[in-house]
Design a protein around this motif. Structure first.
Motif, PDB file in Angstrom:
ATOM      1  N   SER A 317      -8.975 -13.401  22.438  1.00  0.00           N
ATOM      2  CA  SER A 317      -8.100 -12.820  23.460  1.00  0.00           C
ATOM      3  C   SER A 317      -8.295 -11.316  23.574  1.00  0.00           C
ATOM      4  O   SER A 317      -8.437 -10.774  24.683  1.00  0.00           O
ATOM      5  N   ASP A 318      -8.319 -10.617  22.430  1.00  0.00           N
ATOM      6  CA  ASP A 318      -8.483  -9.169  22.457  1.00  0.00           C
ATOM      7  C   ASP A 318      -9.871  -8.779  22.948  1.00  0.00           C
ATOM      8  O   ASP A 318     -10.036  -7.762  23.641  1.00  0.00           O
ATOM      9  N   LEU A 320     -11.711 -10.384  25.139  1.00  0.00           N
ATOM     10  CA  LEU A 320     -11.739 -10.528  26.590  1.00  0.00           C
ATOM     11  C   LEU A 320     -11.037  -9.361  27.273  1.00  0.00           C
ATOM     12  O   LEU A 320     -11.449  -8.911  28.347  1.00  0.00           O
ATOM     13  N   VAL A 321      -9.969  -8.871  26.659  1.00  0.00           N
ATOM     14  CA  VAL A 321      -9.266  -7.708  27.216  1.00  0.00           C
ATOM     15  C   VAL A 321     -10.162  -6.470  27.159  1.00  0.00           C
ATOM     16  O   VAL A 321     -10.252  -5.700  28.118  1.00  0.00           O
ATOM     17  N   SER A 327      -7.074 -11.599  33.389  1.00  0.00           N
ATOM     18  CA  SER A 327      -6.128 -12.373  32.581  1.00  0.00           C
ATOM     19  C   SER A 327      -6.163 -13.854  32.944  1.00  0.00           C
ATOM     20  O   SER A 327      -5.896 -14.722  32.105  1.00  0.00           O
ATOM     21  N   TRP A 329      -8.907 -15.546  33.786  1.00  0.00           N
ATOM     22  CA  TRP A 329     -10.060 -16.109  33.076  1.00  0.00           C
ATOM     23  C   TRP A 329      -9.798 -16.172  31.576  1.00  0.00           C
ATOM     24  O   TRP A 329     -10.332 -17.044  30.887  1.00  0.00           O
ATOM     25  N   GLN A 330      -8.985 -15.259  31.060  1.00  0.00           N
ATOM     26  CA  GLN A 330      -8.633 -15.318  29.636  1.00  0.00           C
ATOM     27  C   GLN A 330      -7.938 -16.640  29.328  1.00  0.00           C
ATOM     28  O   GLN A 330      -8.210 -17.274  28.302  1.00  0.00           O
ATOM     29  N   THR A 331      -7.046 -17.053  30.220  1.00  0.00           N
ATOM     30  CA  THR A 331      -6.351 -18.324  30.031  1.00  0.00           C
ATOM     31  C   THR A 331      -7.336 -19.487  30.052  1.00  0.00           C
ATOM     32  O   THR A 331      -7.234 -20.427  29.250  1.00  0.00           O
ATOM     33  N   THR A 334      -9.435 -19.469  26.758  1.00  0.00           N
ATOM     34  CA  THR A 334      -8.613 -19.909  25.621  1.00  0.00           C
ATOM     35  C   THR A 334      -8.370 -21.408  25.686  1.00  0.00           C
ATOM     36  O   THR A 334      -8.451 -22.112  24.671  1.00  0.00           O
TER      37      THR A 334
END
Length: 356
Positions: A317-318, A320-321, A327, A329-331, A334
């Motif tokens: 997660s970090d 990707l940030v 956000s 695409w982060q979901t 994950t």
């Protein structure tokens, strides 16, 4: 049948009875499946180190580890419940409620009859908040262990109750500036979130202490043996004298306490507490446990694997940030990791016809 034939079969039978097994070569697929969390963490660190020069630094690792402390605390509590063959969907809401209660206490308790406002010390706030988490966990344990309510239904109910109480207490608002009060100056509440010991954030130390204590409990105590036994085969454990109901209540109490501690750490890091904190964190905790190799049917899993699973999710997660991924695409990423972990969990345990 001739005596020679019978004599020739006796050594083979004796070897089988002695537990002799045919030699097998190295099973690469099994090795990769069982060590998936460790290898995933290595790949994540390697990829993001290439994509961002700021990723592979000591300061960034410590910052990410401080974020992972929240997931780790929730995940260890979830591991205890899953080892028992249950599930706890209420941990995210308990985290939020604990933070809100701590925030309300830090704002001061008004005694209208005496016309004074009491500001409890931070240690009292911590104790009361952990007691709240234990109470919610005890309610879950009682519903599931004694009243035989399915764990999914019971904890889904407490999820809504805890979140609703947090919203009612704050009217949907957030308690801010918990690190200091105009009347008293610094409150010390930000100690968990910002202070460091030996260069390592306090939240990370809290996670390490909890992990070590839980590991020793699972591997060196009778309670640990009871937990694995009741999760593997509850009926057989009960017939063997294991206090199955007591173990069930205990794991939900511990999950509630760890969720409360996670709420304190998060509120301390943000110096604020809101009723919407921890939304979907229960799913993240379950994912970390599964990525770490625990069986959702109960009876299998380790603290070490769960910790690795929490770091996989946190570092992903970090990362990707840091590289600026949306956000949304982060979901997606994950979720893909979680699906892959469940698939590997099925490959590892699905072909084994028994539980425990």
């Amino acid at each position: 049948m001739s005596d020679t034939t019978q004599a020739g079969r006796r050594p083979a039978a004796a070897a089988t009875a002695a537990g002799a097994r045919p030699a097998r070569g190295f099973d690469l697929a099994k090795f990769l499946i069982e060590g998936r969390a460790f290898f995933a963490l290595i790949v994540i660190v390697a990829v993001f180190s290439i994509l961002s020069p700021n990723y592979f630094t000591v300061s960034n690792f410590l910052t990410m580890a401080n974020h992972v402390a929240i997931y780790g605390l929730l995940s260890i509590g979830m591991l205890l419940v899953i080892l028992n063959g249950g599930i706890d969907l209420s941990v995210g809401s308990v985290l939020a409620l604990s933070g809100v209660v701590a925030g309300a206490l830090m704002q001061g308790v008004t005694l209208e009859a005496f016309g004074v406002i009491l500001y409890p010390p931070v240690w009292a706030v911590v104790v009361l908040t952990c007691a709240l988490g234990a109470f919610v966990g005890a309610v879950n344990g009682f519903l599931i262990g004694w009243l035989k309510v399915p764990a999914f239904v019971a904890t889904l109910g407490t999820l809504y109750v805890a979140r609703g109480v947090a919203l009612l207490m704050t009217n949907g608002l957030t308690y801010n500036n918990l690190g200091g009060r105009p009347e008293l100056g610094n409150t010390g509440f930000d100690w968990l979130g910002f202070y460091r010991l030996g260069g390592v954030p306090i939240g990370v130390w809290v996670l390490l202490v909890v992990a070590v204590v839980c590991h020793l409990t699972l591997t060196r105590t009778a309670f640990g043996r009871w937990l694995y036994a009741s999760g593997g085969n509850e009926r057989a454990a009960e017939l063997s004298g294991v206090p199955v109901k007591g173990v069930k209540v205990a794991v939900y109490v511990m999950s509630g306490v760890l969720a409360a501690i996670a709420g304190l750490v998060l509120s301390s890091q943000l110096t604020s507490a809101g009723p919407t904190a921890g939304t979907t964190y229960e799913l993240t905790a379950i994912a970390a446990v599964v990525i770490g190799g625990a069986a959702l049917t109960g009876g299998r899993g380790t603290v070490r694997g769960t910790m690795l699973g929490a770091f996989v999710i946190g570092f992903l997660s970090d990362g990707l940030v840091i590289i600026g991924v949306s956000s949304y695409w982060q979901t997606v990423f994950t979720g893909a990791v979680i699906v892959l972990a469940v698939l590997m969990n099925t490959l590892q345990y699905g072909s084994r016809g028994t539980r425990g």
